[in-house]
Write an enzyme that holds these catalytic residues in place. Sequence first.
Site, mmCIF file in Angstrom:
data_model
loop_
_atom_site.group_PDB
_atom_site.id
_atom_site.type_symbol
_atom_site.label_atom_id
_atom_site.label_comp_id
_atom_site.label_asym_id
_atom_site.label_seq_id
_atom_site.Cartn_x
_atom_site.Cartn_y
_atom_site.Cartn_z
ATOM 1 C CG ASP A 1 -2.616 0.647 0.948
ATOM 2 O OD1 ASP A 1 -1.955 1.477 0.053
ATOM 3 O OD2 ASP A 1 -3.250 0.568 1.697
HETATM 4 C C1 BGC Z 1 -5.353 3.716 0.043
HETATM 5 C C2 BGC Z 1 -5.330 2.268 -1.163
HETATM 6 C C3 BGC Z 1 -5.106 2.984 -2.564
HETATM 7 C C4 BGC Z 1 -3.283 3.597 -2.103
HETATM 8 C C5 BGC Z 1 -2.792 4.358 -3.514
HETATM 9 C C6 BGC Z 1 -3.670 4.337 0.115
HETATM 10 O O1 BGC Z 1 -3.471 5.087 1.247
HETATM 11 O O2 BGC Z 1 -5.260 2.449 1.451
HETATM 12 O O3 BGC Z 1 -5.711 1.869 -0.874
HETATM 13 O O4 BGC Z 1 -5.080 2.085 -3.347
HETATM 14 O O5 BGC Z 1 -3.986 4.955 -1.421
HETATM 15 O O6 BGC Z 1 -3.680 5.990 -3.690
#
Ligand code: BGC
Length: 620
Positions: free
Chosen positions: A270
């Site tokens: 993530d």
């Molecule tokens: C979120 C994800 C997301 C990623 C990219 C993160 O902060 O938890 O769900 O896909 O950012 O934007």
Amino acid sequence: MKSKVWIALLCAAFLCINCTPKHSDPAQARIDSLLKTMTIQQKIGQLNQLNAKCMSREQLIEKVQRGEAGCIMNVSDSLAYVLQQQALRYTGIPLLIARDMIHGYHTLFPIPLGQACSWDTALVREAARLSARETRRHGIGWTFSPMVDVVRDPRWGRVAESYGEDTYLTSVMGEQVVRGYQMEGLAATAKHYVGYGAAEGGRDYNTTWIPEVQLRNTYLLPFYRLIKCGCEAVMASFNEVQGMPLSANKHLLHDILRDEWKFDGVIDSDYGAIEQLVKHGVAADKKEATRLAIRAGVDMDMESHAYKKYLKELIDEGAIREADVDSAVKRVLQMKERVGLPLQPSVEEDYSAEAMELAGRLAAESAVLLKNNGLLPLSKQSGKVLVTGPLADSEGDQVGCWSPDYEAGHGITPLQAMQQRGRVVYSPGLRYSRDRNTRIIRDAVKAAYQADVIAYFAGEEQLLSGEAQSLADIRLREGQRQLLHALHETGKPIVLVIMAGRPLTIEDEMAYADAVVYAYHGGTMAGEGIARVLYGETNPCGKLTMTIPRHVGQVPIYYNHTNTGRPARQEPDIQAIPVGTKAHPAGAFSFYLDYGTKPLFPFGYGLSYTTYEYGSPVVR
Ligand code: BGC
């Protein structure tokens, strides 16, 4: 030479855009031979995922030309195609262009929690397919959804992105979304693996302690099912489980995902999660975080810039094996081959009639009728309707969280849809969901006296739900409660429509309204969908997929909790306990003395304009 190999691979990929990804041995052989020609820096570049929003166009182009990215996120249209061409020309390997598309690209469908209330998997799949179609049109080949976290705490802002509290329903909905994406060649990500929705206290990114039995019974199944239907990627979640953050959690990533389930797709970190291993306290520094992540099985580094900086050093020092990097690169290359990588802008337009019609239909079928004392459905005979409330005419809020590609002016708000159907007077009552300006409340009250019925659109602005938007108090905000009370004083019948990203505790408000519809954030066509329900053009059929508590103190509250050894036999009444009574006045059972055990509305609840009779099943 490499460029030719990849053009051949791309042609093969395009041929299977409309089918479930297949894996052919010749392709594998091509990947293997490509890998042999790559330097370690080129390999590491493939594992690097960059956010286009964090640098200039020139910097991006330069990084792509130097082969420093396998994936660029948050870029679309002309720049996406430029980058793709540059990648092919300079490195011979195409880029993955990725975007968070959670419930639509330009045409926004209801938030997933709303969509789930339709219980209509075919409709949800079709919404996913049409969303994928729009997304790919903008040069994007990979999306970070569906989110299949099972959720039981409405304080957590990300419940909006989920399909609710049930493991099986979440699995089935998630599968259909993946299938919808696959039909248009868009690669999916099952996220957030795993247990992210169990954050203590509903506070985003918080710790979770989930025993293995609960992991397996509740949280893992949706991921397993999505992987078995060909989901191309899994995103490791931010949270720790049993003290070990997922980006370093060998047991969950390696032992379960890879060994037990045989997942051979990409495990993505993530955002910034690898470097956050230091903040978690499991790595001394970013270099150690890099070692832990690659050894646990994280293939791609989303914006930690850790793999790029330390992987080579770690290999040189013998701290990790080059073979581990090779395996990760192979999986990324396989994904590039499996998914269609859009190379040309499309001439098709967004907001197709098909997508807008489905968005309206899904918005209507997602709405849950919670109460109706006969006020609904409205008709021409209902007289003049006062449309009021902060969500009545706020297109930017009704689309809900995760709407980065939202463009104003394409949607239909409740006010617009109501104006098309009957005699309407409009007074906003409040300008936004947290507003406490009593002056405009007064205007709405004046207008209410001139109307026959009040349609009050309450709820949350879109910014109050979604990532990092946790709340400790999940009541309607104070100004909205004031407005409701003031409207009630007029004696006019009230239909209360809640447009929110989460279940809100509306027990007190139920008494002030003659009819209540829970519509969540319904997307571009939210107003149209809601109006169809209010006017009886659609018989309400939505059923809750997440329990609505009476009070936030009851959370977590969900339908399939275990019995306990002392299940309550009745709801206690704290006021009825005589003064001076000693311990266990209402019996020694598992309940809250003040709020009992029952929610305001349970999972599965939802009324309609007709009645049904349930009988014994008959086998024919
Ligand atoms: C979120 C994800 C997301 C990623 C990219 C993160 O902060 O938890 O769900 O896909 O950012 O934007």
